[in-house]
Design a protein around this motif. Structure first.
Motif, PDB file in Angstrom:
ATOM      1  N   ASP A  75       0.823  -1.199   0.000  1.00 61.67           N
ATOM      2  CA  ASP A  75       0.000   0.000   0.000  1.00 61.67           C
ATOM      3  C   ASP A  75       0.862   1.254   0.000  1.00 61.67           C
ATOM      4  N   ALA A  76       0.282   2.345  -0.479  1.00 59.10           N
ATOM      5  CA  ALA A  76       0.883   3.678  -0.439  1.00 59.10           C
ATOM      6  C   ALA A  76       2.198   3.806  -1.191  1.00 59.10           C
ATOM      7  N   PRO A  77       2.308   3.278  -2.405  1.00 59.19           N
ATOM      8  CA  PRO A  77       3.495   3.580  -3.210  1.00 59.19           C
ATOM      9  C   PRO A  77       3.450   5.028  -3.669  1.00 59.19           C
ATOM     10  N   ARG A  78       4.590   5.589  -4.001  1.00 63.29           N
ATOM     11  CA  ARG A  78       4.630   6.963  -4.503  1.00 63.29           C
ATOM     12  C   ARG A  78       4.315   6.993  -5.997  1.00 63.29           C
ATOM     13  N   LEU A  79       4.737   5.974  -6.710  1.00 65.11           N
ATOM     14  CA  LEU A  79       4.349   5.841  -8.108  1.00 65.11           C
ATOM     15  C   LEU A  79       4.323   4.364  -8.463  1.00 65.11           C
ATOM     16  N   ALA A 105      -8.189  -4.172  -8.981  1.00 67.84           N
ATOM     17  CA  ALA A 105      -8.757  -3.506  -7.804  1.00 67.84           C
ATOM     18  C   ALA A 105      -7.693  -2.679  -7.093  1.00 67.84           C
ATOM     19  N   TRP A 106      -6.489  -3.218  -7.005  1.00 67.10           N
ATOM     20  CA  TRP A 106      -5.362  -2.521  -6.373  1.00 67.10           C
ATOM     21  C   TRP A 106      -5.046  -1.239  -7.135  1.00 67.10           C
ATOM     22  N   LEU A 107      -5.063  -1.295  -8.461  1.00 66.41           N
ATOM     23  CA  LEU A 107      -4.795  -0.114  -9.279  1.00 66.41           C
ATOM     24  C   LEU A 107      -5.869   0.951  -9.071  1.00 66.41           C
ATOM     25  N   CYS A 108      -7.124   0.521  -8.943  1.00 65.53           N
ATOM     26  CA  CYS A 108      -8.205   1.477  -8.680  1.00 65.53           C
ATOM     27  C   CYS A 108      -7.984   2.214  -7.368  1.00 65.53           C
ATOM     28  N   ASP A 109      -7.550   1.480  -6.350  1.00 67.82           N
ATOM     29  CA  ASP A 109      -7.265   2.107  -5.057  1.00 67.82           C
ATOM     30  C   ASP A 109      -6.156   3.139  -5.181  1.00 67.82           C
ATOM     31  N   ARG A 110      -5.106   2.785  -5.919  1.00 69.27           N
ATOM     32  CA  ARG A 110      -3.984   3.707  -6.083  1.00 69.27           C
ATOM     33  C   ARG A 110      -4.418   4.943  -6.875  1.00 69.27           C
ATOM     34  N   ARG A 111      -5.270   4.732  -7.861  1.00 68.40           N
ATOM     35  CA  ARG A 111      -5.762   5.858  -8.661  1.00 68.40           C
ATOM     36  C   ARG A 111      -6.547   6.826  -7.786  1.00 68.40           C
ATOM     37  N   ILE A 117       0.480   6.631 -12.034  1.00 67.10           N
ATOM     38  CA  ILE A 117       0.478   5.261 -12.553  1.00 67.10           C
ATOM     39  C   ILE A 117       0.813   5.310 -14.034  1.00 67.10           C
ATOM     40  N   GLY A 118       1.782   4.501 -14.444  1.00 71.36           N
ATOM     41  CA  GLY A 118       2.163   4.452 -15.846  1.00 71.36           C
ATOM     42  C   GLY A 118       2.305   3.021 -16.323  1.00 71.36           C
ATOM     43  N   ALA A 119       1.974   2.779 -17.585  1.00 69.29           N
ATOM     44  CA  ALA A 119       2.095   1.442 -18.165  1.00 69.29           C
ATOM     45  C   ALA A 119       2.552   1.563 -19.605  1.00 69.29           C
ATOM     46  N   CYS A 120       3.285   0.561 -20.065  1.00 64.86           N
ATOM     47  CA  CYS A 120       3.702   0.572 -21.465  1.00 64.86           C
ATOM     48  C   CYS A 120       3.385  -0.778 -22.104  1.00 64.86           C
ATOM     49  N   GLY A 121       3.292  -0.766 -23.429  1.00 63.19           N
ATOM     50  CA  GLY A 121       3.029  -1.992 -24.167  1.00 63.19           C
ATOM     51  C   GLY A 121       1.719  -2.633 -23.753  1.00 63.19           C
ATOM     52  N   LEU A 132      -9.502   2.571 -15.514  1.00 60.50           N
ATOM     53  CA  LEU A 132      -8.783   3.831 -15.331  1.00 60.50           C
ATOM     54  C   LEU A 132      -8.724   4.673 -16.599  1.00 60.50           C
ATOM     55  N   LEU A 133      -9.050   4.059 -17.730  1.00 62.39           N
ATOM     56  CA  LEU A 133      -8.957   4.772 -19.006  1.00 62.39           C
ATOM     57  C   LEU A 133     -10.316   5.047 -19.635  1.00 62.39           C
ATOM     58  N   ASP A 134     -11.392   4.771 -18.926  1.00 61.15           N
ATOM     59  CA  ASP A 134     -12.722   5.019 -19.484  1.00 61.15           C
ATOM     60  C   ASP A 134     -12.890   6.500 -19.829  1.00 61.15           C
ATOM     61  N   GLY A 135     -13.187   6.761 -21.100  1.00 59.63           N
ATOM     62  CA  GLY A 135     -13.367   8.136 -21.535  1.00 59.63           C
ATOM     63  C   GLY A 135     -12.091   8.929 -21.618  1.00 59.63           C
ATOM     64  N   ARG A 136     -10.965   8.248 -21.559  1.00 59.81           N
ATOM     65  CA  ARG A 136      -9.669   8.917 -21.545  1.00 59.81           C
ATOM     66  C   ARG A 136      -8.799   8.407 -22.686  1.00 59.81           C
ATOM     67  N   PRO A 137      -7.824   9.210 -23.117  1.00 60.37           N
ATOM     68  CA  PRO A 137      -6.932   8.762 -24.193  1.00 60.37           C
ATOM     69  C   PRO A 137      -5.934   7.722 -23.703  1.00 60.37           C
ATOM     70  N   CYS A 138      -5.592   6.811 -24.583  1.00 60.79           N
ATOM     71  CA  CYS A 138      -4.634   5.749 -24.262  1.00 60.79           C
ATOM     72  C   CYS A 138      -3.704   5.565 -25.454  1.00 60.79           C
ATOM     73  N   ALA A 139      -2.413   5.651 -25.214  1.00 59.81           N
ATOM     74  CA  ALA A 139      -1.433   5.384 -26.266  1.00 59.81           C
ATOM     75  C   ALA A 139      -1.303   3.871 -26.421  1.00 59.81           C
ATOM     76  N   ALA A 140      -1.610   3.367 -27.605  1.00 61.07           N
ATOM     77  CA  ALA A 140      -1.578   1.919 -27.840  1.00 61.07           C
ATOM     78  C   ALA A 140      -0.891   1.635 -29.166  1.00 61.07           C
ATOM     79  N   GLY A 141      -0.050   0.604 -29.150  1.00 63.16           N
ATOM     80  CA  GLY A 141       0.624   0.195 -30.363  1.00 63.16           C
ATOM     81  C   GLY A 141      -0.336  -0.475 -31.330  1.00 63.16           C
ATOM     82  N   PRO A 142       0.051  -0.596 -32.617  1.00 68.88           N
ATOM     83  CA  PRO A 142      -0.848  -1.170 -33.636  1.00 68.88           C
ATOM     84  C   PRO A 142      -1.381  -2.550 -33.273  1.00 68.88           C
ATOM     85  N   ARG A 143      -0.575  -3.394 -32.624  1.00 67.40           N
ATOM     86  CA  ARG A 143      -1.017  -4.749 -32.289  1.00 67.40           C
ATOM     87  C   ARG A 143      -2.160  -4.761 -31.285  1.00 67.40           C
TER      88      ARG A 143
END
Length: 327
Positions: A75-79, A105-111, A117-121, A132-143
């Motif tokens: 719990d309580a990470p900084r990022l 569920a854990w990610l929702c709590d942190r949000r 919070i950052g994610a790639c690929g 967390l991305l509902d109605g929000r922009p998301c950078a996504a690769g072609p695949r």
């Protein structure tokens, strides 16, 4: 002690995870010229490798690592950073989602806590599955585009940008830009100085946008010189001498690049480091002033107030009030 969480989905790719591990190691380098600040960087912020599911982390190629802690107890990470993982068929993610329900569920709590919070690929799918991305922009690769639009129609898929930000949630479409994403996360979660310093140690072009070095390589080199020495007492003339130019030429190059003067850049860097210490440590204002290069505490207070609009003590109170539950 605050900590940074890298949440790995198995089998995880090595390079994106390595970008976070390397960035954390470079925290010490940022303040290497001052032992006290070096201890602060290394001891005040730990890095924990967490498994997205289960108790161990598997990397591509078959290497296995034990998780540093259970996800439920972290719990309580900084990022939070979710490096990409191997997913040969993106459409198969739907069948995997139930196994990752605790992570989502854990990610929702942190949000809700305001954690960066950052994610790639492929890991951007976790952010989408958590809502967390509902109605929000998301950078996504072609695949990933087809699966993302089918599984998460409320997400705004952005194929034109490599990195997208929606409040405190970040997505990155390419593993090669993981270092840039990590630097931005550190800048937002801790200090713009940390983000800039990490970015300055990356290969040219690794970071775009507001944290990128100025277009003049000379100015970028001068700024890196300052960041590596800002905790010491020095004269701008020392910088000019080391770079082989006159004091006036140095100022002209800074102004031509649209940057603050060297003196203003030193002050900004010191104030930014001080804001991080005021928020993250219990050191006194006088001690922090000394650590960031001010022999005179009154001078530090004046410079800090001019840069932030508040006194160091008021800034610290405001930071603590923001972190208070229910604030």
């Amino acid at each position: 002690m605050s900590f940074v969480a890298a949440v790995v989905t198995s089998p995880g790719y090595v390079a994106p995870l390595g970008a976070m591990i390397d960035a954390h190691a470079r925290l010490g380098e940022v303040f290497a010229t001052n032992p006290a600040l070096g201890d602060y960087a290394r001891m005040q912020t730990g890095l924990r490798l967490l498994a997205a599911a289960g108790e161990r982390i598997e990397l591509v190629g078959g290497r296995v690592l034990p998780a540093d802690a259970p996800l439920a107890g972290a719990d309580a990470p900084r990022l939070v950073f979710l490096p990409s993982f191997q997913l040969p068929d993106p459409d198969a993610f739907e069948a995997l989602m139930p196994a990752f329900a605790p992570l989502h569920a854990w990610l929702c709590d942190r949000r809700r806590e305001g954690v960066e919070i950052g994610a790639c690929g492929a890991s951007v799918l976790h952010l989408a599955a958590a809502g967390l991305l509902d109605g929000r922009p998301c950078a996504a690769g072609p695949r990933l585009v087809g699966a993302m639009r089918r599984l998460f129609p409320r997400v705004i898929v952005d194929t034109g940008n490599v990195i997208c930000r929606a409040d405190n949630v970040w997505t990155c479409s390419r593993d090669a830009e993981s270092a840039a994403l990590v630097a931005r996360l550190f800048a937002e979660a801790f200090s713009i100085t940390l983000g800039r310093s990490l970015a300055a140690r990356e290969p040219p072009g690794a970071l775009a946008g507001p944290l990128a070095a100025e277009t003049d390589p000379f100015v970028a080199r001068a700024q890196l010189w300052i960041r590596d020495r800002f905790t010491r007492r020095f004269r701008i003339g020392d910088l000019a001498r080391d770079l082989g130019v006159s004091h006036q030429s140095l100022i002209r190059r800074f102004r031509a690049a649209g940057s603050a003067t060297p003196r203003e850049f030193v002050q900004r860097t010191r104030v930014d480091a001080a804001t991080a210490m005021l928020a993250e440590t219990r050191r006194s204002v006088g001690e922090i002033a000394q650590l960031v290069g001010y022999a005179d505490v009154a001078s530090f207070r004046r410079v800090f107030a001019a840069a932030t609009g508040v006194s160091p003590s008021a800034y610290r109170r405001a930071q603590r009030a923001e972190r208070r539950p229910g604030a």
